[in-house]
Design a protein around this motif. Structure first.
Motif, PDB file in Angstrom:
ATOM      1  N   ALA A   1       0.827  -1.204   0.000  1.00 52.56           N
ATOM      2  CA  ALA A   1       0.000   0.000   0.000  1.00 52.56           C
ATOM      3  C   ALA A   1       0.865   1.258   0.000  1.00 52.56           C
ATOM      4  O   ALA A   1       0.574   2.231  -0.716  1.00 52.56           O
ATOM      5  CB  ALA A   1      -0.928   0.002   1.210  1.00 52.56           C
ATOM      6  N   ARG A   2       1.931   1.254   0.785  1.00 53.99           N
ATOM      7  CA  ARG A   2       2.816   2.421   0.827  1.00 53.99           C
ATOM      8  C   ARG A   2       3.434   2.667  -0.547  1.00 53.99           C
ATOM      9  O   ARG A   2       3.579   3.811  -0.987  1.00 53.99           O
ATOM     10  CB  ARG A   2       3.902   2.212   1.891  1.00 53.99           C
TER      11      ARG A   2
ATOM     12  N   GLY B   1       3.561   6.137  -5.130  1.00 53.14           N
ATOM     13  CA  GLY B   1       3.486   6.314  -6.569  1.00 53.14           C
ATOM     14  C   GLY B   1       2.499   7.403  -6.970  1.00 53.14           C
ATOM     15  O   GLY B   1       2.615   7.988  -8.058  1.00 53.14           O
ATOM     16  N   ALA B   2       1.538   7.684  -6.097  1.00 54.18           N
ATOM     17  CA  ALA B   2       0.567   8.746  -6.359  1.00 54.18           C
ATOM     18  C   ALA B   2       1.013  10.075  -5.762  1.00 54.18           C
ATOM     19  O   ALA B   2       0.236  11.035  -5.713  1.00 54.18           O
ATOM     20  CB  ALA B   2      -0.792   8.353  -5.796  1.00 54.18           C
ATOM     21  N   GLY B   3       2.263  10.115  -5.280  1.00 52.59           N
ATOM     22  CA  GLY B   3       2.807  11.355  -4.756  1.00 52.59           C
ATOM     23  C   GLY B   3       2.419  11.652  -3.323  1.00 52.59           C
ATOM     24  O   GLY B   3       2.490  12.811  -2.890  1.00 52.59           O
ATOM     25  N   MET B   4       2.045  10.635  -2.571  1.00 54.72           N
ATOM     26  CA  MET B   4       1.608  10.840  -1.188  1.00 54.72           C
ATOM     27  C   MET B   4       2.655  10.338  -0.204  1.00 54.72           C
ATOM     28  O   MET B   4       3.355   9.357  -0.458  1.00 54.72           O
ATOM     29  CB  MET B   4       0.276  10.136  -0.945  1.00 54.72           C
TER      30      MET B   4
ATOM     31  N   GLN C   1      12.684  -2.496  -4.117  1.00 55.48           N
ATOM     32  CA  GLN C   1      13.647  -1.798  -3.272  1.00 55.48           C
ATOM     33  C   GLN C   1      13.465  -0.288  -3.377  1.00 55.48           C
ATOM     34  O   GLN C   1      13.453   0.415  -2.360  1.00 55.48           O
ATOM     35  CB  GLN C   1      15.071  -2.173  -3.666  1.00 55.48           C
ATOM     36  N   GLN C   2      13.308   0.229  -4.589  1.00 55.37           N
ATOM     37  CA  GLN C   2      13.141   1.660  -4.774  1.00 55.37           C
ATOM     38  C   GLN C   2      11.870   2.152  -4.099  1.00 55.37           C
ATOM     39  O   GLN C   2      11.844   3.247  -3.521  1.00 55.37           O
ATOM     40  CB  GLN C   2      13.115   2.009  -6.265  1.00 55.37           C
ATOM     41  N   ALA C   3      10.828   1.330  -4.155  1.00 53.99           N
ATOM     42  CA  ALA C   3       9.571   1.706  -3.502  1.00 53.99           C
ATOM     43  C   ALA C   3       9.755   1.819  -1.993  1.00 53.99           C
ATOM     44  O   ALA C   3       9.193   2.719  -1.345  1.00 53.99           O
ATOM     45  CB  ALA C   3       8.493   0.679  -3.823  1.00 53.99           C
ATOM     46  N   LEU C   4      10.551   0.926  -1.419  1.00 55.51           N
ATOM     47  CA  LEU C   4      10.806   0.967   0.024  1.00 55.51           C
ATOM     48  C   LEU C   4      11.632   2.196   0.390  1.00 55.51           C
ATOM     49  O   LEU C   4      11.409   2.826   1.430  1.00 55.51           O
ATOM     50  CB  LEU C   4      11.520  -0.303   0.475  1.00 55.51           C
ATOM     51  N   VAL C   5      12.590   2.532  -0.467  1.00 56.44           N
ATOM     52  CA  VAL C   5      13.396   3.740  -0.227  1.00 56.44           C
ATOM     53  C   VAL C   5      12.514   4.979  -0.324  1.00 56.44           C
ATOM     54  O   VAL C   5      12.543   5.860   0.552  1.00 56.44           O
ATOM     55  CB  VAL C   5      14.561   3.824  -1.241  1.00 56.44           C
ATOM     56  N   ASP C   6      11.711   5.037  -1.376  1.00 61.13           N
ATOM     57  CA  ASP C   6      10.839   6.199  -1.574  1.00 61.13           C
ATOM     58  C   ASP C   6       9.823   6.342  -0.444  1.00 61.13           C
ATOM     59  O   ASP C   6       9.457   7.462  -0.064  1.00 61.13           O
ATOM     60  CB  ASP C   6      10.090   6.077  -2.904  1.00 61.13           C
ATOM     61  N   GLY C   7       9.389   5.212   0.084  1.00 59.99           N
ATOM     62  CA  GLY C   7       8.397   5.242   1.158  1.00 59.99           C
ATOM     63  C   GLY C   7       8.996   5.409   2.541  1.00 59.99           C
ATOM     64  O   GLY C   7       8.259   5.479   3.533  1.00 59.99           O
ATOM     65  N   GLY C   8      10.335   5.454   2.633  1.00 58.42           N
ATOM     66  CA  GLY C   8      10.995   5.640   3.914  1.00 58.42           C
ATOM     67  C   GLY C   8      11.093   4.395   4.770  1.00 58.42           C
ATOM     68  O   GLY C   8      11.482   4.468   5.937  1.00 58.42           O
ATOM     69  N   GLU C   9      10.775   3.230   4.197  1.00 62.42           N
ATOM     70  CA  GLU C   9      10.856   1.990   4.977  1.00 62.42           C
ATOM     71  C   GLU C   9      12.292   1.520   5.161  1.00 62.42           C
ATOM     72  O   GLU C   9      12.606   0.855   6.147  1.00 62.42           O
ATOM     73  CB  GLU C   9      10.025   0.895   4.303  1.00 62.42           C
TER      74      GLU C   9
END
Length: 342
Positions: free
Chosen positions: A150-151, A156-159, A308-316
């Protein structure tokens, strides 16, 4: 780390393989193996229960016990604490755990097509992810694979979490239904099984996840790097039996036999035959390999990079892993493929 006592206390179900064996007989030197899954559903781990019921594990000399605990985080804790040999965590939690020194490795891509989505009530005004800005997103667990998924979608929607939306852990099934009815949540990050259960319980929901996120594979089979290094034969045996169970269950000619194995693994799921059958179809469809996959269980390297990039972008996680390739391998899925003649 979790102790055996707290692990047992958190146990939701335990299914000893001895009661599920099919035609294969135990060998004199059977080895006891524990598999942990992030929910009590037998259907979500259908290749395991099929392999148990058909005796594929027994043929490899393995006596498998299945234990269900709460979420991917707990699965990874059990693996790292040596309380289980194999588990079924999500890719997001596994990568996050590796940043903390937990050297778990994904060895088989079970949910090759995303088995998560963000659902809203059927009569809700929300039609896109952007509509969830400023809203509360319910999750089944605090650190499960559904949270990372979900994160990823919301990022991806800029949130940004805490600014544009918040997560609220509400549990699954009945508690999730109550959270919707009480207005505690506006949407719910759900697995394929969660969505089916909500609909079956009268809480009609629809998935508003953008189609491009279907490439983000879900939970897969994992073990520890030490197990691969020091007990490779065990991992190969597991992989052959698991792949046979997966292949057997994908054949519609075996459908009724598979459903019987799943009912033995979780009798509650087997009480409503129509619902069990529909849920099995939904979960099984998510395990169909992508069109470019050479065999079942194969991982695409580029999607690991995207995860991995999604986790970085999401701060995880604070940054890329030093060695992302160490978090996954296709070698054992290939061994499994060879065992089924794929």
């Amino acid at each position: 780390m979790i102790t055996r006592r707290t692990f047992t206390a958190s146990l939701l179900s335990a299914v000893p393989a001895t009661g599920l064996l099919g035609r294969a007989a135990f060998a004199q030197d059977m080895r006891d193996i524990t598999f942990v899954q992030p929910s009590p559903s037998a259907i979500n781990s259908f290749p395991v229960f099929t392999a148990i019921g058909e005796g594929f594990f027994a043929e490899e000399g393995l006596n498998v016990t299945v234990e269900a605990i709460n979420g991917s985080g707990a699965v990874l804790q059990a693996l790292s604490a040596g309380q289980a040999h194999f588990g079924r965590p999500g890719p997001g939690p596994l990568l996050a755990a590796r940043t903390r020194g937990v050297e778990a490795v994904h060895i088989y891509n079970v949910a090759a097509r995303s088995n998560f989505g963000i659902a809203v009530q059927e009569d809700s005004e929300y039609t896109s992810i952007e509509d969830l800005r400023g809203k509360v997103i319910g999750t089944g667990t605090a650190d499960g694979a559904e949270v990372g998924f979900a994160r990823n979608v919301l990022t991806g929607a800029g949130m940004t979490e805490g600014e544009d939306y918040t997560f609220l852990t509400v549990g699954d099934g009945g508690p999730a239904t109550a959270a919707f009815l009480n207005g505690e949540i506006d949407a719910y990050s759900a697995s394929t099984a969660d969505t089916a259960i909500l609909n079956q319980r009268g809480m009609a929901v629809r998935d508003i996840t953008p189609a491009e996120f279907n490439r983000f594979f879900g939970n897969g089979i994992a073990t520890m790097a030490d197990t691969i290094a020091n007990d490779r034969e065990l991992v190969e045996k597991w992989s052959r039996a698991f792949a046979k169970g997966h292949a057997f269950a994908m054949d519609d000619a075996n459908r009724e036999t598979v459903l019987a194995h799943l009912a033995a693994g979780n009798p509650q799921e087997g009480e409503d035959k129509e619902f069990q059958s529909a849920l099995f179809d939904a979960v099984r469809s998510k395990t169909v390999p992508s069109d470019d996959a050479p065999y079942m269980g194969w991982y695409p390297a580029e999607v690991w990079e995207e995860w991995q990039q999604a986790l970085v972008d999401g701060g995880e996680i604070s940054g890329p892993l030093d060695d992302l390739d160490a978090a996954w391998t296709n070698e054992f899925a290939e061994i499994g493929s060879e065992a089924v003649g794929g």
